[in-house]
Enzyme design. Structure first.
Site, mmCIF file in Angstrom:
data_model
loop_
_atom_site.group_PDB
_atom_site.id
_atom_site.type_symbol
_atom_site.label_atom_id
_atom_site.label_comp_id
_atom_site.label_asym_id
_atom_site.label_seq_id
_atom_site.Cartn_x
_atom_site.Cartn_y
_atom_site.Cartn_z
ATOM 1 N N LYS A 80 0.865 -1.184 0.000
ATOM 2 C CA LYS A 80 0.000 0.000 0.000
ATOM 3 C C LYS A 80 0.898 1.229 0.000
ATOM 4 C CE LYS A 80 -3.960 1.985 2.538
ATOM 5 N NZ LYS A 80 -4.856 1.840 3.716
ATOM 6 N N SER A 155 -9.740 2.029 2.792
ATOM 7 C CA SER A 155 -8.847 2.768 1.930
ATOM 8 C C SER A 155 -7.840 1.878 1.196
ATOM 9 C CB SER A 155 -8.075 3.797 2.756
ATOM 10 O OG SER A 155 -7.230 3.143 3.678
ATOM 11 N N SER A 179 -10.132 -0.221 6.989
ATOM 12 C CA SER A 179 -9.500 -0.050 5.679
ATOM 13 C C SER A 179 -8.843 -1.299 5.100
ATOM 14 C CB SER A 179 -8.468 1.076 5.725
ATOM 15 O OG SER A 179 -9.106 2.319 5.680
#
Lengths: 485, 97, 480
Positions: A80, A155, A179
């Protein structure tokens, strides 16, 4: 061979690599080709680091030849893009960090390098991890591989989509209010949010420091256990990381869950829950009972306050965490008439709308005259929410619920009303407030063919029972599928 | 809890953000509805409930007073928008904060 | 109307740790800009602070020496504001729960009566970096150097108990002395190791309520402190007597002009939005830690001074001077163990050691070219009559210049005092023979000429003649 390789899970690749059937370089090439082929459809990658990946793969092959193999040696892991990676552009999906090249590695990234993992690139996300749909990336939204019209969740949307689409076998996400679990649920994969303090936050670009945790996003539970074993552990560079002995989550996946006590929280099965999801989750709980678990109802009475608490605490911390983006030492600068004007113009141009909204809310909640009414009150209700879980976990080992009240929604469906978007995290947020471990794994599909996620939660540092229970369910069912992109 | 445009402007200034008048309007209404929603925390009786700042009851993390290697000047400045003479150049600060 | 001055002081003391408060970068001075930096003190995204244990050790010691209560639990908080020398956009400090509270230091008021100045709190925090304004004329930019960012500070906040410049000076001097004694701060005010902000107000004598205060920043020497208080006091009194009102504001002290100035920019009122720093854990200090720190405390300045007065029968002035630093006090005591004449040792330190230290700009007597044994050796020679006190001054200068022991210098330079009566008698005879007019004058009643004769004899002996013998011989020859 190439397309077949990308269908393999991490532990399957491990076996192939150890058996000498493929090389790390071949594995890396297969996944890089896959990214090349399909990423334009889903936009999961912000940066592809093909050269780095091949270089790491060669080094991994050497290690394998020399017998210095660790579980992730030679296996691609997507990162990420809020994980600070030395020498690799790290943007947090924000304009303000568009050209940021960190001069250091975060602890988790360093551990993966040390383990001989291969980094194919940095994954898209909601800007600064603020969002539930991955529509808040400065570099374009991520599409759900199951239906390109729909969001992948957020996210960690890029992490979830890339794993679901077989662009990487393993990825790391981060979870502040859901997330990891929400996008895992929307994309039909496994996502684990560890106990707060289990994994070092050093080098995780902070959204809300008291809630953030890094965790694995994988195609099955065994892979999640392997990744978690590789990244967890005490880190002297993170004061909030916890001293614990070394873990062997992968080795604890016995498949036997006889006597495991499962709690079903009545507050999570209320109006507004999609009936298809309710059915899938209840079926899953019945399956666990069939496998030998004991099921009982529990109560988490302060659940309805969690979203309010979260949006005060997380935004307050974020307003402070994001103050460092001032264009002095890094970040793109937009010159103004004087220094203060430069700050304002830089930040106005560099941050997206949702980030600004949260900075505003958090600044307001901390400002003079409001601190007690908002921030401190929220901290006190946080205490009540943590107590709810402590009480419940006296009675049960694992609490099962839907991860999200709906399947993945369409792009643009919720963007006009921030509050509605915030409320979609109602089932995942309480766990972060309590600092506990949880995961989401596939437990069915909607009539439209979208994956449904089952959330499992456990007491502090009880990842083992969580993974064991999830593994038993996964072994007994067949919901882990690959979308036909 | 209604938040006025003036308050939005004040908070924006504290946070070093700049908005158009239209954005100020939008924020005033969105923040008002979010704040209205969080009012529900006022329903709870919190007598005797301590705030949670850290979720685990752990205390005292230290490092020893021993020098460890840091970054070179080049590394420190590699992302700077305006490096000059080994420093970060910024517009002159007017006295006061 | 009679006015009363009310002052509270905030002193920032930089701690003498090897590394910064939240990272392993060196705190040493003088490195090229931005070379003692790392992801943590640069405030890079993702970096996290970890507390330097030694900072806590130092804080506990300071707390014990200033009569504070050590909090069992304290917390770090973020103070949020934007400034280019503040990398994270917030300063890690302590707010609601500081490590130390409720202390005091004793001073004498202007009437000489003892009083305590309360210490409200002492907390730990990180320093900011440095803004360098280039010399280039008209330069509209600054350079940011972050070597100093994250260096540990203690902020020591007094109660508004101070009523005169005399009390203010004593308080700061005492505080400085304690910090230096404890070895936690070098006390160099001109290098910024101690920085003072003064909260100053006035009120009509007898009024209980405080007047509106101004916060004076940038007060960085004792002289500045005195000037700033006097200037600000007069400014406020004049303002009120002219029908004006003091506004609560921050003012800068201009040391060149000895005045305080309002700041030009009119920023919105500070709203620091303090909240507990989620990146740092609560700090819990158990009694054992406090007791262990107590065991390592040195004898503190007040106790040492009083012991010096009684144990060595020294006047207040001597005890005060000798006890200004531990190094000097130790230096003195070591001389005395080698040569048991405290007053002589004290005289030599006050007269010559301090003179030469200041000439050579030495901060500590430890850096001096001579040791206690040099002085003791010299005192031994004086006592034994080997050299006179006058010769000893030359010996001292030679010791300072060369680092050689007194005995060696006396031998090398042949400075041994002449105590041989026949040798001195010869010189006396020569002097008398060469000055018949003065001899006649003396014998005619001008006895003041004795000084002239002694001088001539000493000169002829190049200072080595024993002055007692010279006097005795001259007297017997002139009067006998």
């Amino acid at each position: 061979m190439s397309s077949e390789l990308t269908l393999k899970k991490g532990h399957e690749l491990r076996a192939l690599l150890d058996g000498g059937e493929v090389s790390s370089v071949e594995v890396a090439r297969a996944f890089l080709d896959r990214i090349d082929e399909i990423d334009s459809k889903i936009n999961a990658f912000l940066t592809v680091t093909a050269d780095l990946a091949l270089e790491q793969a060669e080094a991994a092959d050497k290690r394998i030849r020399e017998g210095r193999v660790k579980p992730l040696t030679g296996i691609p892991v997507g990162l990420k893009d809020l994980l600070v990676t030395k020498g690799v552009r790290t943007t947090c999906a924000s304009r303000i960090l568009e050209n940021f090249i960190p001069p250091y590695d975060g602890t988790v990234v360093a551990k993966l390098r040390e383990a001989g993992a291969v980094f194919p690139g940095k994954l898209n996300m909601d800007e600064f991890a603020m969002g539930s749909s991955n529509e808040n990336s400065a570099f374009g939204p991520v599409k759900n591989p199951w239906d390109l019209e729909r969001v992948p969740g957020g996210s960690s949307g890029g992490s979830a989509a890339s794993v679901a689409a077989c662009e990487v076998p393993l990825a790391l996400g981060s979870d502040t209010g859901g997330s990891i679990r929400e996008p895992a649920s929307f994309c039909g994969i496994v996502g684990v949010k560890p106990t707060y303090g289990r994994v070092s936050r050093y080098g995780l670009i902070a959204f809300a420091s008291s809630l953030d945790q890094i965790g694995p996003m994988t195609r099955d539970v065994k892979d999640a256990a392997l990744v978690l074993d590789a990244i967890c552990g005490h880190d002297p560079k993170d004061s909030t990381s916890i001293m614990k002995e070394a873990t062997d989550f992968a080795g604890a996946l016995s498949g036997d869950i006889k006597g495991v006590r499962i709690g079903v929280p009545k507050e999570y099965f209320v109006e507004g829950l999609d009936p298809e999801i309710e059915r899938a989750v209840k079926d899953a709980i019945a399956k666990l009972e069939e496998l030998g678990a004991e099921v009982k109802e529990v109560s988490l009475p302060h659940t309805e306050y969690a979203v309010a608490v979260y949006y005060l605490l997380a935004t307050a911390e974020a307003s402070s965490n994001l103050a460092r983006f001032d264009s002095v030492r890094y970040t793109t600068r937009v010159d103004g008439s004087d220094l203060i004007d430069t700050y304002k113009k830089t930040r106005a141009a560099g941050f997206g709308e949702e980030v600004k909204r949260r900075i505003m809310l958090g600044t307001y909640a901390l400002s003079a005259g409001y601190y007690d009414a908002y921030y401190r009150r929220a901290q006190r209700v946080r205490t009540l929410i943590a107590r709810d879980f402590a009480e419940a976990f006296k009675e049960v080992d694992v609490i099962c619920s839907p991860t999200v009240a709906s399947v993945a929604f369409k792009h643009g469906e919720k963007t006009s009303d921030p509050l509605e978007m915030y409320l979609s995290d109602i089932f995942t947020i309480p766990l972060n407030l309590a600092g506990l471990p949880g995961l989401s794994l596939p437990c069915g599909f909607s009539g439209e063919g979208m994956p449904i996620g089952l959330q499992m939660m456990a007491g502090p540092f009880r990842e083992e029972v969580l993974l064991k229970t999830a593994y038993a369910f996964e072994e007994a069912t067949d919901f882990s599928r690959v979308p036909g992109l | 809890m209604k938040i006025s445009k003036e308050e939005v402007e004040h908070v924006a200034s504290l946070a070093r953000l700049e908005f158009s008048p239209a954005e100020i309007e939008t924020f005033a209404s969105q923040l008002s509805s979010i704040l209205e929603y969080v009012e529900k925390l006022g329903e709870l009786d919190l007598a005797g409930v301590e705030p949670t700042a850290h979720v685990h009851e752990i205390v005292n993390a230290f490092r020893d007073d021993v020098v460890t290697p840091g970054l070179t000047n080049e590394e420190a400045l590699m992302n700077a928008p305006y490096p000059e003479d080994g420093c970060y150049r910024v517009a002159k600060v007017i006295e006061g904060e | 109307m009679k006015w009363e001055l009310v002052v509270g002081l905030e002193v920032h003391a930089q701690l003498l740790t090897d590394t910064k408060i939240f990272c392993g970068c060196s705190t040493s001075f003088g490195a090229p800009p931005n070379t003692h930096v790392c992801p943590v003190c640069l405030g890079l995204p993702g970096a996290l602070p970890v507390l330097n244990r030694k900072v806590v050790d130092f804080a506990i010691k300071v707390g014990l020496a200033t009569n504070c209560t050590v909090a069992r639990m304290s917390r770090f908080a973020r103070k949020n504001y934007f400034y280019p020398d503040l990398p994270k956009g917030y300063q890690i400090s302590q707010f609601e729960l500081p490590i130390l509270e409720h202390g005091y230091l004793g001073v004498l008021d202007d009437g000489g009566a003892p009083k305590d100045i309360g210490i409200t709190r002492i907390h730990m925090e990180e320093d900011a970096g440095k803004l360098v304004h280039p010399e280039t004329p008209g330069a509209d930019y600054s350079h940011v150097d972050l070597n100093r960012a994250c260096v540990p500070l203690l902020e020591i906040v007094s109660e508004p108990d101070i009523r005169s410049t005399g009390e203010a000076l004593q308080y700061v001097k005492k505080l400085r002395e304690i910090l230096v004694y404890l070895g936690v701060c070098d006390g160099n005010m001109n290098e910024g190791s101690m920085r003072i902000d003064a909260n100053i107000s006035v009120r009509p004598e007898g009024q209980e309520e405080f007047g509106t205060r101004a916060e004076i920043k940038n007060v960085n020497s004792f002289k500045s402190l005195e000037q700033a208080i006097i200037y600000e006091q007069n400014r406020q009194i004049d303002l009120i007597e002219d029908g004006g009102k003091v506004v609560q504001e921050t003012r800068l002290f201009d040391a060149d002009r000895g005045i305080t100035l309002g700041m030009r920019s009119k920023e919105e009122a500070h709203d620091y939005r303090y909240f507990p720093d989620p990146d740092l854990l609560p700090l819990v200090i158990e009694d054992e830690w406090v007791e262990a720190a107590r065991d390592t405390l040195p004898e503190l300045p007040d106790a040492k001074r009083s012991r010096f007065r009684s144990q060595y029968s020294l006047p207040d002035h001597d005890a005060d001077l000798l006890c200004q630093s531990i190094d000097m006090a130790d230096f003195f005591e070591e001389i005395v163990t080698l040569h048991d004449d405290p007053k002589a040792a004290s005289n030599w330190i006050m007269g010559y050691v301090l003179r030469d230290m200041s000439k050579d700009e030495l901060h500590s007597v430890k850096d001096a070219p001579i040791t206690p044994s040099h002085i003791a050796g010299m005192l031994d020679l004086i006592k034994a009559g080997v050299i006179s006190s006058k010769i000893a001054k030359d010996v001292f200068d030679a010791m300072w210049a060369t680092g050689k022991e007194a005995k060696v210098i006396v031998e090398e330079k042949g400075l041994t005092q002449i105590s041989d009566t026949s040798e001195i008698e010869g010189i006396v005879d020569e002097v008398l023979a060469a000055n018949p007019d003065e001899v006649a004058g003396y014998r005619g009643g001008k006895t003041k000429l004795m000084g002239f004769f002694v001088g001539q004899v000493m000169k002829a002996s190049r200072g080595k003649a024993n002055p007692g013998l010279v006097n005795q011989l001259l007297k017997s020859k002139l009067e006998g």
